[in-house]
Design a protein around this motif. Structure first.
Motif, PDB file in Angstrom:
ATOM      1  N   HIS A 107       0.812  -1.217   0.000  1.00  0.00           N
ATOM      2  CA  HIS A 107       0.000   0.000   0.000  1.00  0.00           C
ATOM      3  C   HIS A 107       0.846   1.268   0.000  1.00  0.00           C
ATOM      4  O   HIS A 107       0.376   2.312  -0.452  1.00  0.00           O
ATOM      5  CB  HIS A 107      -0.931  -0.001   1.217  1.00  0.00           C
ATOM      6  CG  HIS A 107      -1.887  -1.143   1.221  1.00  0.00           C
ATOM      7  ND1 HIS A 107      -3.167  -1.059   0.727  1.00  0.00           N
ATOM      8  CD2 HIS A 107      -1.743  -2.434   1.646  1.00  0.00           C
ATOM      9  CE1 HIS A 107      -3.766  -2.227   0.843  1.00  0.00           C
ATOM     10  NE2 HIS A 107      -2.920  -3.085   1.400  1.00  0.00           N
ATOM     11  N   PHE A 129       1.811  -5.108  -3.816  1.00  0.00           N
ATOM     12  CA  PHE A 129       0.796  -4.305  -4.492  1.00  0.00           C
ATOM     13  C   PHE A 129      -0.038  -5.206  -5.399  1.00  0.00           C
ATOM     14  O   PHE A 129      -1.263  -5.054  -5.488  1.00  0.00           O
ATOM     15  CB  PHE A 129       1.442  -3.189  -5.315  1.00  0.00           C
ATOM     16  CG  PHE A 129       1.560  -1.868  -4.600  1.00  0.00           C
ATOM     17  CD1 PHE A 129       0.636  -0.865  -4.811  1.00  0.00           C
ATOM     18  CD2 PHE A 129       2.611  -1.617  -3.726  1.00  0.00           C
ATOM     19  CE1 PHE A 129       0.750   0.366  -4.174  1.00  0.00           C
ATOM     20  CE2 PHE A 129       2.733  -0.406  -3.074  1.00  0.00           C
ATOM     21  CZ  PHE A 129       1.801   0.608  -3.297  1.00  0.00           C
ATOM     22  N   HIS A 159      -2.427  -7.256  -3.319  1.00  0.00           N
ATOM     23  CA  HIS A 159      -3.549  -6.399  -2.914  1.00  0.00           C
ATOM     24  C   HIS A 159      -4.554  -6.263  -4.059  1.00  0.00           C
ATOM     25  O   HIS A 159      -5.765  -6.405  -3.861  1.00  0.00           O
ATOM     26  CB  HIS A 159      -3.028  -5.029  -2.489  1.00  0.00           C
ATOM     27  CG  HIS A 159      -4.081  -3.979  -2.392  1.00  0.00           C
ATOM     28  ND1 HIS A 159      -5.104  -4.026  -1.474  1.00  0.00           N
ATOM     29  CD2 HIS A 159      -4.285  -2.846  -3.126  1.00  0.00           C
ATOM     30  CE1 HIS A 159      -5.890  -2.969  -1.629  1.00  0.00           C
ATOM     31  NE2 HIS A 159      -5.411  -2.247  -2.625  1.00  0.00           N
ATOM     32  N   VAL A 170      -5.323  -3.093   8.215  1.00  0.00           N
ATOM     33  CA  VAL A 170      -3.930  -2.654   8.314  1.00  0.00           C
ATOM     34  C   VAL A 170      -3.558  -2.654   9.791  1.00  0.00           C
ATOM     35  O   VAL A 170      -4.222  -2.021  10.604  1.00  0.00           O
ATOM     36  CB  VAL A 170      -3.736  -1.251   7.711  1.00  0.00           C
ATOM     37  CG1 VAL A 170      -2.296  -0.790   7.899  1.00  0.00           C
ATOM     38  CG2 VAL A 170      -4.115  -1.246   6.231  1.00  0.00           C
TER      39      VAL A 170
END
Length: 259
Positions: A143, A157, A160, A238
């Protein structure tokens, strides 16, 4: 209600092993998956979990895992935890083979296992009702970019994005897609792998950091997200230690209020 069964990858150490332990404490049937059979045997003896030895970068191993699971009972949750970083070199100087390894284990392995087990997760829903869960452990590196992150940033990334797209694709089915993105977690192997066995470099990353996260912290987060009511989806979690504001903004020394 029948005992639910979860599959946890990367189960031989760190977050994966802690997640197996936590699920077992909560009464789940667990299948721990990893490459190292000796570590899995120890985990099985300790927790009573079932285990399966597999290299998730090999499609044949993933197919064998799928077939074993299909023959041995329903599956209700999958935790994609296997992953890792290699090096802190610049994009210019880093080794392409390191990037390839990071993409294989952090992205392609997640795709392989998720694709293979989705039909089994659907079967578990049909058999026992409720919902199924796909949890993937990424990183704050997926992120926020940072110097030296290069291939690891790119891989996380991508992981994600994979979860974001999967959630869109599964909309309309009772399948929750959960991403857990940890910050600084002090485990016995992550740093050693990243720094190619250099224990001094691995330890320096955590030097004088007050209370970095532990594998048990992440395991607790994973299990609690799966045990939420069936209509609640924690899309993205997170989790960082208080000492860490960002990947490279880390307090070292005691945390104290300003005067």
């Amino acid at each position: 209600m029948a005992t639910k069964r979860v599959v946890v990858t990367g189960a031989s150490s760190g977050i994966g092993a802690a997640t197996v332990r936590r699920f077992r404490e909560q009464g789940w049937a667990v299948v721990g998956v990893a490459r190292r059979a000796d570590r899995l045997a120890e985990l099985k003896a300790e927790t009573g979990a079932d285990v399966f030895t597999a290299d998730l970068t090999r499609q044949a191993d993933v197919d064998a895992l799928r077939d074993y699971l299909a023959e041995s009972g329903p599956v209700h949750a999958l935790v994609n935890n296997a992953g890792g970083a290699m090096g802190l070199d610049s994009v210019e100087d880093s080794r392409t083979e390191d990037w390839a390894w990071m993409f294989e284990i952090n992205v392609l392995a997640v795709k392989r296992v998720t694709s293979a087990l989705l039909p089994l997760l659907r079967d578990g829903i049909r058999m026992d009702g409720g919902c199924a869960d796909i949890v993937t452990v990424t990183s704050i590196a997926g992120h926020v970019a940072y110097l030296g992150g290069g291939g690891y940033n790119a891989a996380k990334f991508a992981a994600h994005a994979l979860m974001e797209v999967l959630r869109l694709e599964l909309n309309g089915e009772p399948i929750r897609v959960i991403e857990v993105a940890p910050g600084m977690v002090q485990t016995e192997e992550f740093g050693l792998v990243r720094f190619r066995g250099d224990a001094e470099k691995a330890a320096a990353a955590y030097a004088n950091v007050p209370n970095p996260l532990t594998a048990e912290d992440i395991a607790e987060t994973i299990v609690s997200s799966v045990e939420r009511p069936a209509h609640v989806n924690l899309d993205l979690i997170v989790i960082k230690p208080v000492a860490q504001a960002a990947p490279t903004r880390i307090a070292r020394g005691p945390l104290t209020p300003k005067d």
